[in-house]
Scaffold this motif. Structure first.
Motif, mmCIF file in Angstrom:
data_model
loop_
_atom_site.group_PDB
_atom_site.id
_atom_site.type_symbol
_atom_site.label_atom_id
_atom_site.label_comp_id
_atom_site.label_asym_id
_atom_site.label_seq_id
_atom_site.Cartn_x
_atom_site.Cartn_y
_atom_site.Cartn_z
ATOM 1 N N ALA A 382 19.404 17.446 13.632
ATOM 2 C CA ALA A 382 19.807 16.119 13.152
ATOM 3 C C ALA A 382 21.156 15.699 13.706
ATOM 4 O O ALA A 382 21.447 14.492 13.818
ATOM 5 N N ALA A 383 21.984 16.663 14.079
ATOM 6 C CA ALA A 383 23.292 16.347 14.656
ATOM 7 C C ALA A 383 23.178 15.867 16.097
ATOM 8 O O ALA A 383 24.193 15.533 16.722
ATOM 9 N N GLY A 384 21.954 15.822 16.628
ATOM 10 C CA GLY A 384 21.757 15.342 17.994
ATOM 11 C C GLY A 384 22.103 16.360 19.057
ATOM 12 O O GLY A 384 22.333 16.000 20.214
ATOM 13 N N LYS A 385 22.102 17.632 18.697
ATOM 14 C CA LYS A 385 22.463 18.673 19.662
ATOM 15 C C LYS A 385 21.255 19.064 20.510
ATOM 16 O O LYS A 385 20.111 18.915 20.100
ATOM 17 N N PRO A 386 21.517 19.618 21.706
ATOM 18 C CA PRO A 386 20.417 19.879 22.653
ATOM 19 C C PRO A 386 19.569 21.082 22.269
ATOM 20 O O PRO A 386 20.050 22.075 21.727
ATOM 21 N N MET A 387 18.292 20.969 22.589
ATOM 22 C CA MET A 387 17.292 21.989 22.292
ATOM 23 C C MET A 387 16.557 22.379 23.577
ATOM 24 O O MET A 387 16.267 21.527 24.413
ATOM 25 N N VAL A 388 16.253 23.664 23.695
ATOM 26 C CA VAL A 388 15.396 24.162 24.773
ATOM 27 C C VAL A 388 14.316 25.008 24.119
ATOM 28 O O VAL A 388 14.614 25.860 23.259
ATOM 29 N N GLY A 389 13.055 24.774 24.494
ATOM 30 C CA GLY A 389 11.964 25.542 23.912
ATOM 31 C C GLY A 389 11.054 26.088 24.989
ATOM 32 O O GLY A 389 10.827 25.428 26.011
ATOM 33 N N ILE A 390 10.548 27.287 24.771
ATOM 34 C CA ILE A 390 9.573 27.861 25.696
ATOM 35 C C ILE A 390 8.350 28.328 24.914
ATOM 36 O O ILE A 390 8.431 28.698 23.749
ATOM 37 N N ARG A 391 7.227 28.207 25.550
ATOM 38 C CA ARG A 391 5.945 28.759 25.086
ATOM 39 C C ARG A 391 5.644 28.442 23.620
ATOM 40 O O ARG A 391 5.402 27.292 23.271
ATOM 41 N N THR A 392 5.735 29.412 22.725
ATOM 42 C CA THR A 392 5.309 29.216 21.334
ATOM 43 C C THR A 392 6.273 28.376 20.509
ATOM 44 O O THR A 392 6.020 28.154 19.322
ATOM 45 N N ALA A 393 7.350 27.897 21.116
ATOM 46 C CA ALA A 393 8.266 27.012 20.383
ATOM 47 C C ALA A 393 7.573 25.741 19.921
ATOM 48 O O ALA A 393 8.028 25.085 18.980
ATOM 49 N N SER A 394 6.451 25.396 20.546
ATOM 50 C CA SER A 394 5.724 24.200 20.108
ATOM 51 C C SER A 394 5.148 24.374 18.714
ATOM 52 O O SER A 394 4.919 23.396 17.999
ATOM 53 N N HIS A 395 4.898 25.609 18.310
ATOM 54 C CA HIS A 395 4.395 25.864 16.962
ATOM 55 C C HIS A 395 5.278 26.922 16.280
ATOM 56 O O HIS A 395 4.791 27.871 15.669
ATOM 57 N N ALA A 396 6.571 26.734 16.413
ATOM 58 C CA ALA A 396 7.538 27.718 15.931
ATOM 59 C C ALA A 396 7.519 27.868 14.418
ATOM 60 O O ALA A 396 7.504 28.981 13.883
#
Length: 547
Positions: A382-396
């Motif tokens: 919510a603070a607008g900070k950056p996120m990086v996701g790989i593989r199962t992060a879509s259903h973390a």
């Protein structure tokens, strides 16, 4: 005496400190330590525990804060944190703590000083350990880990011209350029009425015994050498039963970034601190006594990357730390958070790590979390900070709509809200897919130095379409006879923050230099740094030595 002043004025101006009140006369200490996630895993939770120390049962040992050093950068860094250390010593002293100044090899300078005489006149303790006057190069617990930096070159990180000029200045003053120190820096006050001066293990042990002190804080330099190894250092005090801690923000290392593991100087210090927390003793920070913020060097501008790993299928608890160790230490500070081995719905240390995170990388699969942990993630996003996701992060943090265990919560909309994706399933593992560049977006910095030629994906292809508005697709996955699936993209979230997601992340992908470069680029991009045009993805092996 030569007194380099670069950084000093800035450091002094920054030290307007708000003293932390002592609760009921106690020092409220938060000890940080690392605990293996499970035996022989080689993975560690970074945890804290609270302790209340009586000041009169506490000592601070100031290790080798000399006036000069053969490494000019070491002098400058020491001068930068010395004013805050001096304030800490004053406050601890006034609260009743014992201060022991230990500028090794300088006792002749203080032969007539009351603080030196006080140490010499302290009655010898009855329980002095047999080897307390010897250097300690390793304790048994350290056999469980590999020493994290190569310091065989002495750790001098001066530039060659700078070092030659500095040596000439020292020599011109009649000093030995290799051993120029003669006393403790004048930036630290020695209270003649209350303090002690000693560099001898048996004297320091006797002081602690006479004053019935069990709690000891080590501060000063250099962590990987004197602070660890001196007769009064962390190893000796730890193995002989003292409740000893390192003050990790008021210290420095002798580490040269030109040596293995070829990382930033401050990353070298972090690696030593981590080694200490795993195998020697806990650490604390100066704000626990002084209040305000903990100290940070002005030149330490590394963004803080937090990698969260809690999935078992793709082994990212092994591949991501290796990736971070190989490639991120030059420009980033990295913290690793692992799923609990005993509670599948807990990420120990998550809240503390996120409090200072600049980039959050997620590799988690279908975990409900305690409310406070999930709230920490929500607050970060919510603070607008950056996120990086790989593989199962879509259903973390989703359980496919199932009721979460009692005391935990899910975030079923995480994929749509954070990544802008629509993960629904994946193709069978036996069907291989190819990764192709979306040519319209080939100039995106995340694709810099990523091959334009199709390459095989390491695992099954995720079905992620359709993407939300605000996404920019960079890579597509293709199976013959099937529609292409989005494989990597950026997303401008509703909160204004940026995310990057890729469904790559199988352990075989981590051996692919194009995936390595893609992930590396995404972290630089997320941190707001220029993506390097060139980056050496081949890392020399560590030296064949321990300790």
């Amino acid at each position: 005496m030569i007194m380099p002043t670069r950084r000093l004025l800035g450091a002094l101006c920054a030290l307007a400190l708000l003293a932390a009140p002592l609760a009921a006369g106690e020092l409220q200490m938060k000890l940080r330590f690392q605990q293996e996630t499970e035996p022989q895993s080689g993975q560690y939770h970074r945890l804290t525990r609270d302790e209340a120390w009586q000041p009169e049962k506490t000592a601070i040992i100031v290790c080798d804060m000399w006036d000069l050093h053969h490494c000019q950068n070491a002098v400058l860094r020491g001068q930068e944190f010395a004013p805050r250390l001096n304030d800490l010593l004053k406050q601890a002293r006034d609260a009743g703590a014992t201060i022991i100044h230990a500028p090794s090899g300088c006792m002749q300078k203080y032969a007539d000083h009351p603080a030196r005489k006080r140490a010499e006149q302290t009655p010898k303790a009855a329980d002095i350990p047999a080897d307390i006057n010897a250097w300690c190069h390793k304790i048994p617990a350290e056999e469980n880990g590999t020493y994290p930096v190569d310091q065989s070159d002495g750790g001098n990180d001066d530039e060659p011209q700078q070092h030659a000029k500095w040596a000439a200045e020292l020599t011109a003053q009649g000093l030995d350029a290799h051993i120029p120190w003669s006393k403790q820096t004048d930036l630290l006050t020695i209270d003649a009425e209350r303090d002690y001066i000693s560099d001898k293990g048996d004297e320091v042990w006797s002081i602690l015994a006479q004053r019935e002190i069990d709690n000891v804080i080590l501060t000063g330099v250099h962590t990987n050498m004197c602070v660890l190894g001196r007769p009064f250092g962390l190893r000796q005090l730890s193995k002989n039963g003292k409740n000893v801690v390192l003050m990790r923000d008021l210290t420095d290392t002798m580490y040269n970034p030109a040596a293995w593991p070829f990382v930033n100087h401050f990353t070298g210090t972090d690696l030593i601190v981590s080694h200490i927390e795993k195998f020697v003793c806990p650490t604390v920070t100066s704000d626990q006594i002084l209040g305000g913020e903990q100290f940070a060097f002005a030149e330490d501008k590394r963004p803080h990357v937090v990698m969260v790993m809690a999935e078992t299928e793709y082994e990212t608890a092994q591949t991501l730390p290796k990736f971070g160790g190989d490639f991120l230490g030059r420009d980033f500070r990295v913290t690793y958070v692992y799923g609990s081995a005993t509670d599948p719905n807990s990420l120990p240390g998550l809240e503390k790590a996120l409090a200072t995170a600049d980039v959050l990388l997620i590799s988690v699969r279908r975990r409900a979390l305690p409310a406070e942990q999930l709230e920490a993630v929500r607050k970060y996003v919510a603070a607008g900070k950056p996120m990086v996701g790989i593989r199962t992060a879509s259903h973390a943090f989703g359980l496919r709509g199932k009721e979460p265990p009692e005391g935990t919560e899910t975030w079923e909309e995480f994929d749509a809200e954070v990544w802008g994706g629509s993960y629904s399933n994946h193709y069978p593992n036996g069907i291989k897919s190819m990764v192709e560049t979306v040519e319209a977006n080939a100039a995106h910095p995340i694709l810099r130095s990523v091959t334009r030629e199709p390459f095989p994906q390491g695992g099954s292809l995720y079905q992620t379409a359709p993407l939300a508005d605000g996404t920019t697709m960079l890579l597509a996955g293709k199976i013959e006879g099937k529609p292409a699936e989005p494989l990597a993209w950026t997303f401008r979230r509703a909160d204004g923050g940026w995310s990057f997601y890729t469904s790559l992340g199988h352990k075989d992908d981590f051996t692919n230099k194009s995936f390595q470069r893609l992930l590396l680029n995404s972290i630089y991009w997320a941190a707001g740094l220029e993506v390097p045009n060139h980056f050496d993805l081949s890392k020399p092996a560590p030296p064949q030595r321990k300790g």
